[in-house]
Design a protein around this motif. Structure first.
Motif, PDB file in Angstrom:
ATOM      1  N   TYR A 157      -2.874   5.378   2.967  1.00  0.00           N
ATOM      2  CA  TYR A 157      -3.746   4.209   2.808  1.00  0.00           C
ATOM      3  C   TYR A 157      -3.217   3.079   3.682  1.00  0.00           C
ATOM      4  O   TYR A 157      -2.324   3.276   4.503  1.00  0.00           O
ATOM      5  CB  TYR A 157      -3.802   3.812   1.332  1.00  0.00           C
ATOM      6  CG  TYR A 157      -4.206   4.953   0.429  1.00  0.00           C
ATOM      7  CD1 TYR A 157      -5.541   5.288   0.230  1.00  0.00           C
ATOM      8  CD2 TYR A 157      -3.234   5.741  -0.227  1.00  0.00           C
ATOM      9  CE1 TYR A 157      -5.915   6.352  -0.581  1.00  0.00           C
ATOM     10  CE2 TYR A 157      -3.608   6.803  -1.047  1.00  0.00           C
ATOM     11  CZ  TYR A 157      -4.944   7.112  -1.211  1.00  0.00           C
ATOM     12  OH  TYR A 157      -5.297   8.161  -2.008  1.00  0.00           O
ATOM     13  N   TRP A 211      -7.496  11.642   0.434  1.00  0.00           N
ATOM     14  CA  TRP A 211      -8.313  10.661  -0.286  1.00  0.00           C
ATOM     15  C   TRP A 211      -9.255  11.368  -1.266  1.00  0.00           C
ATOM     16  O   TRP A 211      -9.408  10.941  -2.412  1.00  0.00           O
ATOM     17  CB  TRP A 211      -9.153   9.839   0.701  1.00  0.00           C
ATOM     18  CG  TRP A 211      -8.459   8.685   1.347  1.00  0.00           C
ATOM     19  CD1 TRP A 211      -7.167   8.626   1.778  1.00  0.00           C
ATOM     20  CD2 TRP A 211      -9.043   7.417   1.669  1.00  0.00           C
ATOM     21  NE1 TRP A 211      -6.910   7.408   2.348  1.00  0.00           N
ATOM     22  CE2 TRP A 211      -8.042   6.650   2.298  1.00  0.00           C
ATOM     23  CE3 TRP A 211     -10.311   6.870   1.503  1.00  0.00           C
ATOM     24  CZ2 TRP A 211      -8.272   5.350   2.754  1.00  0.00           C
ATOM     25  CZ3 TRP A 211     -10.552   5.580   1.959  1.00  0.00           C
ATOM     26  CH2 TRP A 211      -9.533   4.825   2.563  1.00  0.00           C
ATOM     27  N   ASN A 230      -6.230   5.551  -5.673  1.00  0.00           N
ATOM     28  CA  ASN A 230      -6.256   4.285  -4.933  1.00  0.00           C
ATOM     29  C   ASN A 230      -6.859   3.207  -5.826  1.00  0.00           C
ATOM     30  O   ASN A 230      -7.893   2.617  -5.519  1.00  0.00           O
ATOM     31  CB  ASN A 230      -7.060   4.463  -3.643  1.00  0.00           C
ATOM     32  CG  ASN A 230      -7.012   3.254  -2.739  1.00  0.00           C
ATOM     33  OD1 ASN A 230      -6.330   2.271  -3.013  1.00  0.00           O
ATOM     34  ND2 ASN A 230      -7.752   3.316  -1.642  1.00  0.00           N
ATOM     35  N   SER A 272      -6.705  -1.301   1.078  1.00  0.00           N
ATOM     36  CA  SER A 272      -6.755  -1.011  -0.355  1.00  0.00           C
ATOM     37  C   SER A 272      -6.865  -2.298  -1.165  1.00  0.00           C
ATOM     38  O   SER A 272      -7.308  -2.274  -2.316  1.00  0.00           O
ATOM     39  CB  SER A 272      -5.489  -0.246  -0.779  1.00  0.00           C
ATOM     40  OG  SER A 272      -5.502   1.069  -0.257  1.00  0.00           O
ATOM     41  N   HIS A 294       0.824  -1.207   0.000  1.00  0.00           N
ATOM     42  CA  HIS A 294       0.000   0.000   0.000  1.00  0.00           C
ATOM     43  C   HIS A 294       0.861   1.261   0.000  1.00  0.00           C
ATOM     44  O   HIS A 294       2.088   1.209   0.042  1.00  0.00           O
ATOM     45  CB  HIS A 294      -0.946   0.008   1.204  1.00  0.00           C
ATOM     46  CG  HIS A 294      -0.275   0.164   2.541  1.00  0.00           C
ATOM     47  ND1 HIS A 294       0.090   1.390   3.057  1.00  0.00           N
ATOM     48  CD2 HIS A 294       0.078  -0.752   3.491  1.00  0.00           C
ATOM     49  CE1 HIS A 294       0.636   1.237   4.245  1.00  0.00           C
ATOM     50  NE2 HIS A 294       0.650  -0.066   4.533  1.00  0.00           N
TER      51      HIS A 294
END
Length: 341
Positions: free
Chosen positions: A79, A220, A322, A83, A75
Motif C-alpha cells: 500500500y 489487495w 486496508n 490508504s 502505511h
C-alpha cells in the motif's frame, strides 16, 4: 540528490470537505529546502514534500495547522500514503496536523547513499520514523498504522514511549522476532503466508520484480475480499511501487522474518529488545475489520500487551486489511478518541 528526488504536485478533485482538507497540504511549509513537480493523479494529495532524515530522503504528505497536535500515519505493504487520503481531511477538520510518509522503498522516498543496505527488517523502519520526527522537529505525536505501519508504530511506542502521545494499531500487536518465526505454524496458517515463502526464493525475487503491479493487486484482492476498489484507486497507489528500491526492501523484509537475511548489526540491540515482546504503555486503540483476509492475530491474543489505557474496536461491513482506506471515518474517529484517553 535534487536531480534524483523531486516532489510531486497533484490535482485536487472537487470542492468537498476532503478537497478542502487536502488543499491545506499545499499551504503548509517547513523550514527545509524542498522541490516540487506536477503530476496528474486521481483523488490526490496537493503536495508531496521531501526531507532528509537519517539514511533517507523521505517523501511525505502534510495537512492541517502547523501548531495543531501532530498525527503521523504509517502505511504497509503493498500500500502507500493513499490508504489515508480520506482519513487525512477528517483529522484536519478536527484541528490536527497530519503527516503521512512514504516508507523506504515506496513513492518518492530514496536512500541518500547507494552504499546503504536496502534493509527491510522491522527495527530499521521504526528508526526511519524516529529520524523523520527528529528532522521535522516533532517531539511527540499520535501514531497510527496498519500492516507494516502497525508494526512500526508498535515498535516506536514500545521502545520510545516518550515520543508517542497515543496510538491506533490495526490488527493490534505485531512486533515479532526471527527466533519466534522459526517455529512452524499449522498448515492453514502457513498457507496464508504463501508470498513470504515465494519471496524466499530467487524465482520469487525475479517474479515480484517483473510483476509487482499484478502481484500487489492480487494481494489487495486477497487481503480485502469484500472491497470493490476501482482500477484507478489501485493504480494511484501502484505508482509508489515503481520506486527503484521497492523490490529489494520488500524481499529483504520477508526474508529477514525467516532468518534468511541477516539485517544490519547496528540494529541488533533493538532487535534483542523487540524479541522480548515488550509491552506498550501508551494509550492505545486497536482495530480489526470483519473481512480481513490477510494473516492477523486475534484480539484476545494481544490485549494484555497493552498495559496503558486500552480499547479494541471491531469494524463491520466487510472491512478488510486496508482498514484506513476501507473505513476512513472509523479510523479517524479512533485517532480522535485515543487522543482523549
Amino acid at each position: 540528490m535534487s536531480d534524483q528526488i523531486n516532489t510531486r504536485r497533484r490535482r485536487l478533485l472537487g470542492t468537498t470537505v476532503a478537497g478542502i482538507g487536502l488543499l491545506q497540504m499545499g499551504l503548509s511549509e517547513l523550514a527545509q529546502a524542498q522541490t516540487t513537480k506536477t503530476v496528474s493523479s486521481v483523488g490526490s494529495y496537493a503536495e508531496i514534500k521531501q526531507i532528509n532524515a537519517g539514511t533517507l530522503n523521505i517523501g511525505y504528505a502534510e495537512a492541517g495547522p502547523q501548531n495543531g497536535p501532530v498525527v503521523i500515519l504509517v502505511h504497509g505493504w503493498p500500500y502507500d500514503i493513499y490508504s489515508y487520503a480520506e482519513v487525512t481531511p477528517l483529522l484536519v477538520a478536527a484541528g490536527y496536523r497530519v503527516i503521512v510518509p512514504y516508507l523506504r522503498g515506496y513513492g518518492s522516498t530514496r536512500f541518500l547513499s547507494s552504499d546503504t543496505p536496502r534493509n527491510g527488517q522491522q527495527a530499521v523502519i521504526a528508526v526511519d520514523l524516529i529520524a523523520l520526527m527528529d528532522a521535522l522537529k516533532i517531539d511527540k505525536a499520535i501514531l497510527g498504522g496498519f500492516d507494516w505501519g502497525a508494526r512500526t508504530v508498535n515498535i516506536v511506542a514500545a521502545l520510545w514511549p516518550e515520543r508517542v502521545k497515543a496510538m491506533v494499531s490495526v490488527s493490534g500487536y505485531l512486533i515479532g522476532s526471527q527466533a519466534a518465526n522459526h517455529a512452524p505454524l499449522p498448515p492453514k496458517a502457513e498457507f496464508a503466508w504463501w508470498y513470504q515463502f515465494y519471496f524466499a526464493t530467487e524465482r520469487g525475487y525475479a517474479g515480484y520484480d517483473a510483476n509487482r503491479h499484478d502481484f500487489n493487486k492480487l494481494i489487495w484482492q486477497l487481503a480485502s475480499p469484500k472491497w470493490n476498489f476501482s482500477d484507478a484507486t489501485f493504480d494511484r497507489s501502484a505508482e509508489s511501487f515503481n520506486n527503484p528500491d521497492h523490490v529489494a526492501v520488500v524481499i529483504d523484509n520477508y526474508r529477514w522474518r525467516l532468518g534468511l537475511s541477516r539485517g544490519e548489526a547496528k540494529y541488533d540491540d533493538i532487535e534483542k529488545r523487540l524479541a522480548t515482546a515488550p509491552t506498550i504503555a501508551v494509550p492505545t486503540i486497536t482495530m480489526e475489520g470483519d473481512a480481513n483476509g490477510a494473516p492477523h492475530p486475534q484480539p484476545e491474543a494481544y490485549a494484555k500487551k497493552f498495559t496503558g489505557k486500552y480499547a479494541h474496536r471491531n469494524i463491520g461491513g466487510g472491512i478488510g486489511h486496508n482498514l484506513p482506506q476501507e473505513a476512513p471515518k472509523a479510523f479517524a474517529d479512533a485517532i480522535i478518541d485515543v487522543a482523549r484517553f
